[in-house]
Write an enzyme that holds these catalytic residues in place. Structure first.
Site, PDB file in Angstrom:
ATOM      1  N   LYS A 149       0.868  -1.188   0.000  1.00  0.00           N
ATOM      2  CA  LYS A 149       0.000   0.000   0.000  1.00  0.00           C
ATOM      3  C   LYS A 149       0.901   1.234   0.000  1.00  0.00           C
ATOM      4  O   LYS A 149       1.984   1.213   0.585  1.00  0.00           O
ATOM      5  CB  LYS A 149      -0.896   0.006   1.250  1.00  0.00           C
ATOM      6  CG  LYS A 149      -1.788  -1.230   1.401  1.00  0.00           C
ATOM      7  CD  LYS A 149      -2.936  -1.262   0.432  1.00  0.00           C
ATOM      8  CE  LYS A 149      -3.768  -2.514   0.630  1.00  0.00           C
ATOM      9  NZ  LYS A 149      -4.899  -2.616  -0.278  1.00  0.00           N
ATOM     10  N   HIS A 167      -7.389 -13.498  -6.946  1.00  0.00           N
ATOM     11  CA  HIS A 167      -8.155 -12.440  -6.267  1.00  0.00           C
ATOM     12  C   HIS A 167      -9.587 -12.495  -6.802  1.00  0.00           C
ATOM     13  O   HIS A 167      -9.798 -12.900  -7.937  1.00  0.00           O
ATOM     14  CB  HIS A 167      -7.509 -11.076  -6.543  1.00  0.00           C
ATOM     15  CG  HIS A 167      -7.901 -10.013  -5.567  1.00  0.00           C
ATOM     16  ND1 HIS A 167      -9.167  -9.465  -5.536  1.00  0.00           N
ATOM     17  CD2 HIS A 167      -7.209  -9.405  -4.577  1.00  0.00           C
ATOM     18  CE1 HIS A 167      -9.230  -8.560  -4.573  1.00  0.00           C
ATOM     19  NE2 HIS A 167      -8.056  -8.504  -3.967  1.00  0.00           N
TER      20      HIS A 167
HETATM   21  C1  CAP Z   1      -6.887  -5.641   1.475  1.00  0.00           C
HETATM   22  C2  CAP Z   1      -7.099  -5.555  -0.031  1.00  0.00           C
HETATM   23  C3  CAP Z   1      -7.762  -6.779  -0.606  1.00  0.00           C
HETATM   24  C4  CAP Z   1      -9.059  -7.174   0.036  1.00  0.00           C
HETATM   25  C5  CAP Z   1      -9.868  -8.030  -0.918  1.00  0.00           C
HETATM   26  C6  CAP Z   1      -7.906  -4.329  -0.395  1.00  0.00           C
HETATM   27  O1  CAP Z   1      -6.208  -4.484   1.881  1.00  0.00           O
HETATM   28  O2  CAP Z   1      -5.866  -5.426  -0.694  1.00  0.00           O
HETATM   29  O3  CAP Z   1      -7.971  -6.496  -1.994  1.00  0.00           O
HETATM   30  O4  CAP Z   1      -8.740  -7.957   1.129  1.00  0.00           O
HETATM   31  O5  CAP Z   1     -11.014  -8.459  -0.249  1.00  0.00           O
HETATM   32  O6  CAP Z   1      -7.591  -3.804  -1.471  1.00  0.00           O
HETATM   33  O7  CAP Z   1      -8.822  -3.994   0.340  1.00  0.00           O
HETATM   34  P1  CAP Z   1      -6.221  -4.131   3.460  1.00  0.00           P
HETATM   35  P2  CAP Z   1     -11.319 -10.042  -0.121  1.00  0.00           P
HETATM   36  O8  CAP Z   1      -5.489  -5.247   4.180  1.00  0.00           O
HETATM   37  O9  CAP Z   1      -5.485  -2.818   3.579  1.00  0.00           O
HETATM   38  O10 CAP Z   1      -7.631  -4.039   3.879  1.00  0.00           O
HETATM   39  O11 CAP Z   1     -10.082 -10.622   0.496  1.00  0.00           O
HETATM   40  O12 CAP Z   1     -12.537 -10.103   0.730  1.00  0.00           O
HETATM   41  O13 CAP Z   1     -11.541 -10.541  -1.504  1.00  0.00           O
HETATM   42 MG    MG Z   2      -6.635  -5.073  -2.615  1.00  0.00          MG
END
Ligand code: CAP
Ligand code: MG
Length: 418
Positions: free
Chosen positions: A157, A274
């Protein structure tokens, strides 16, 4: 739902029908195999041969109740395997199990809840090339102090904006801090500020440095998601660059692209899957497609790792009971398919780890983006805090106790609490 329907492809749906659950089941059988809204006179034997031979069958129905004038319930439908074009791959399956039925006017809501593929269908798909065991062998987590422990992963990030060099430096910090796995974010691919090849090469150099300095293997999942021709060019480039893992946003690319990657002998690295955009149709409890059939399809077509939810711990909509079923579907025997590594992600941070391991067990990849790169003392300390929380959990020590002599964990507890 297994065994007695060996020769059928069996699907379970939740329905709300203007007349009855029974009528809903009949309409699904008609629409999704050989029928339509009216009797056919096409050829002489239509109604006496074709229809009875190929029509899907009602295996079970269960009435739940009434939703303001609609009868709700569940139906179990058996689809004859000879109605599928197995050479076509997953499209033939989805065109029937997830096709027109979602739009039938008399069905106010319908949600595809579950599916069981007979061997005659499943054997047409590659399944995971590496699976849990293969990924563990690459990372060396099949041995060590806690053999077959959960993995810690991170998503660098901010999602966008870092240059390739900056991105690689952040990846190095996370890896030195203790993560096992680093992925591109779902919307980072080949933007001008961070070209995919530059990022891949820069990160590989940093991971080599981590290997030299720590002896640990850390892999980076390169997001190759793109339109077909561009994606396959990027896959080739990433492999040529030495990428150790590929990632696709499977709902955006389509399941068939994943099947193609898993079946491609030139792709000798795990595929991280993903699921972004899934919530457009998985989230509504009364209409759409549950993540359970989606997950079974991803395992069957060859995903090595799949985001399945956060066992009630994260920022995304999460449903513990369903995710426990998905975990079983990913890890329990499914013909000869290797296991798909369940991934928990989204709003996770160190304090969440005890519950994640309690529900997810050891065959789990715990990912944190903000929960690492938002640590008060930066990425490396954030990764250390996640690893400390995992170590404490595996040792059976409370996080509060462990934090007394692990300042990185203490600071994460202070910032985000439990
Ligand atoms: C998490 C994340 C993932 C989500 C996807 C985001 O970041 O990179 O894409 O977890 O959701 O972009 O939100 P954070 P899922 O750790 O900063 O929240 O795993 O439910 O598919
Ligand atoms: Mg993400």
């Amino acid at each position: 739902m297994k065994d007695k329907y060996e020769e059928l492809l069996v699907a379970r749906y939740y329905v709300e029908h203007v007349k009855s659950v029974e009528v809903a089941a009949e309409e699904i059988c008609d629409e999704e195999s050989v029928g339509t809204w009216t009797k056919l006179t096409t050829i002489e034997n239509t109604e006496i041969d074709i229809i009875p031979r190929l029509r899907a069958e009602i295996l079970d129905t269960k009435i739940i109740g009434d939703h303001d004038g609609y009868q709700s319930g569940e139906v179990l439908i058996g689809f004859k395997t000879e109605t599928f074009d197995t050479e076509a791959g997953i499209t033939s399956i989805l065109s029937m199990l997830a096709g027109n039925l979602f739009g039938l006017g008399a069905l106010r809501n319908i949600r595809w809840l579950d599916v069981e593929f007979p061997r005659s269908i499943a054997e047409n798909f590659p399944g995971p090339k590496f699976g849990v065991e293969g990924v563990r062998k690459i990372l060396g987590t099949d041995k060590g102090e806690f053999p077959n422990r959960p993995h810690v992963g991170t998503i660098v990030k901010p999602k966008m904006g870092l240059t390739a060099k900056e991105w690689a430096t952040v990846a190095y910090e996370a890896a030195i801090g203790g993560v096992d796995f680093i992925k591109d974010d779902e919307n980072l691919s080949n933007q001008p500020f961070c070209p995919i090849s530059d990022r891949t090469v820069a990160v590989l150099e940093k991971m080599d440095q981590v290997k030299e300095e720590t002896g640990r293997t850390v892999i980076h999942a390169v997001n190759v998601t793109a339109k077909h021709d561009v994606m396959w060019r990027r896959i080739e480039e990433a492999i040529d660059n030495g990428a150790k893992c590929l990632m696709i946003d499977v709902i955006l690319t389509g399941f068939q692209e994943l099947a193609q990657m898993a079946a491609d002998p030139s792709i000798k690295v795990p595929i991280h899957v993903h699921r972004t955009m899934h919530a457009a149709f998985t989230r509504n409890q009364r209409h759409g497609i549950s993540m359970l059939p989606v997950s079974k399809i991803v395992r069957m077509v060859g995903g090595d790792q799949l985001h399945i939810g956060s066992y009630g711990q994260g920022k995304m909509d999460t449903e513990l009971d369903l995710e426990l079923q998905i975990k079983d579907a990913m890890l329990n025997p499914m013909y000869e398919f290797k296991q798909t590594f369940p991934v928990a992600s989204g709003g996770l941070y160190p304090a969440k780890i005890p519950n994640l391991v309690k529900h997810g067990g050891n065959n789990l990849i715990i990912q944190a983006g903000g929960g690492i790169h938002g640590h008060p003392d930066g990425t490396r300390k954030g990764a250390m805090a996640m690893k400390q929380a995992l170590d404490a959990t595996l040792k059976g020590i409370s996080l509060d106790e462990y934090a007394k002599d692990h300042v990185e964990l203490a600071k994460s507890l202070e910032k985000w609490g439990k």
